[in-house]
Design a protein around this motif. Structure first.
Motif, short mmCIF file in Angstrom:
data_model
loop_
_atom_site.label_atom_id
_atom_site.label_comp_id
_atom_site.label_asym_id
_atom_site.label_seq_id
_atom_site.Cartn_x
_atom_site.Cartn_y
_atom_site.Cartn_z
N VAL A 150 36.37 -14.79 77.94
CA VAL A 150 36.74 -16.07 78.55
C VAL A 150 36.31 -16.05 79.96
O VAL A 150 35.73 -17.17 80.31
CB VAL A 150 38.33 -16.18 78.49
CG1 VAL A 150 38.83 -17.48 79.27
CG2 VAL A 150 38.73 -16.28 77.21
N VAL A 166 36.48 -20.53 74.88
CA VAL A 166 37.49 -21.46 75.13
C VAL A 166 38.91 -21.12 74.44
O VAL A 166 39.67 -21.94 74.45
CB VAL A 166 37.04 -22.70 74.99
CG1 VAL A 166 36.06 -23.50 75.80
CG2 VAL A 166 36.70 -22.97 73.28
N ALA A 167 38.55 -20.15 73.56
CA ALA A 167 40.00 -19.79 72.62
C ALA A 167 39.81 -18.49 72.09
O ALA A 167 38.59 -17.67 72.26
CB ALA A 167 39.73 -20.83 71.46
N ILE A 216 44.21 -20.45 77.31
CA ILE A 216 43.29 -20.89 76.04
C ILE A 216 44.35 -20.81 74.60
O ILE A 216 45.23 -20.24 74.78
CB ILE A 216 42.39 -19.73 75.70
CG1 ILE A 216 42.75 -18.46 75.50
CG2 ILE A 216 41.37 -20.07 77.10
CD1 ILE A 216 41.84 -17.38 75.19
#
Length: 274
Positions: free
Chosen positions: A105, A111-112, A141
């Motif tokens: 991240v 993003v996840a 996230i």
């Protein structure tokens, strides 16, 4: 209308050729690839369906990564801005997993986090997940996971929304959870869990629009319009294939925009344009 694909992956040969996907190859008629898939092929498949952003995930399993985070970062860098990374980690090494998630991240811009429970044969309530849920909340996230039966040749029990997703959402009310693959044959369970918990969402990956269960379509047209995200499960299904029969759902313009992009933009914090 722009589209965000919430569940896809740019595969490596390790991923595409794995024996557990034999059932999917049988259903789709896809053969075993002899060469790595060029990123430009994936970019073209996304562009063909007006997919502005594809959330391309790493795959980590008990025998090691099938697509590792650095490979995903390389695909993102070669995607002309079309891909964003979704991290994977080794669930059995929780301290190292949290460190790797933070690196993905903070350094790679992912993003996840996505973990596929059937791959580990550990449900989302297993204690090994819990440090990662805390890290997801701290990093801001979503946690992405699979619900419903498994197409690959692995047991389906870990994909039950109740009790697993329900319990995780109770234990981590601040955690945003995106449940991929609709949840069939437990679709009504999945809808009830999404209704119950403000931060639980559903994505439609692995299904074409003509195969969405009736109860999901009704939910999408009504109270669930801010809860359901489009996903394809590319390369098993291309976005164009997944969306071919979208007009048959008779969604209004606002719901269509939320489903195709707006909900994902909000949930994954993608901003006005990424």
């Amino acid at each position: 209308m722009p589209v965000i694909d919430a569940w896809m992956q740019h595969p490596t040969p390790r991923h595409s050729n794995h024996e557990m996907f034999e059932s999917l190859r049988r259903w789709t008629g896809m053969g075993l690839p002899e060469e790595p898939l060029p990123v430009k092929v994936t970019v073209a498949a996304l562009a063909a369906a007006d997919v502005e952003i594809g959330l391309s995930a790493a795959w980590y399993g008990p025998q090691g990564p099938l697509i590792d985070n650095d490979e995903v970062a390389e695909f993102v860098a070669r995607s002309e801005g079309r891909l964003r990374g979704v991290a994977g980690v080794d669930l059995t090494k929780p301290v190292a997993a949290v460190r790797e998630l933070r690196r993905a991240v903070q350094e790679l811009g992912f993003v996840a986090l996505r973990i596929v429970p059937w791959l580990w044969q550990l449900p989302p309530t297993d204690r090994l997940y819990y440090p990662l849920y805390t890290a997801c909340v701290e990093l801001g996230i979503p946690f992405c996971t699979q619900v419903g039966h498994t197409g690959p040749l692995r047991p389906s029990e870990t994909g039950r929304p109740i009790p697993y997703i329900d319990q995780v959402a109770l234990d981590f009310p601040e955690l945003t959870i995106v449940c991929g693959h609709i949840g069939y044959p437990w679709t009504t369970e999945m809808i009830s869990v999404a209704d119950k918990h403000a931060n639980v969402h559903i994505d439609t990956s692995a299904y074409t629009a003509r195969r969405y269960p009736t109860e999901l379509v009704d939910y999408l047209r009504g109270r669930g319009r801010r809860k359901v995200l489009f996903g394809s499960n590319y390369p098993m299904i291309t976005p164009s294939q997944a969306l071919e029969h979208l007009p048959d759902l008779r969604l209004d313009a606002e719901t269509t925009e939320l489903f195709l992009a707006g909900n994902a933009r909000r949930v994954f914090r993608l901003g006005d344009h990424s």
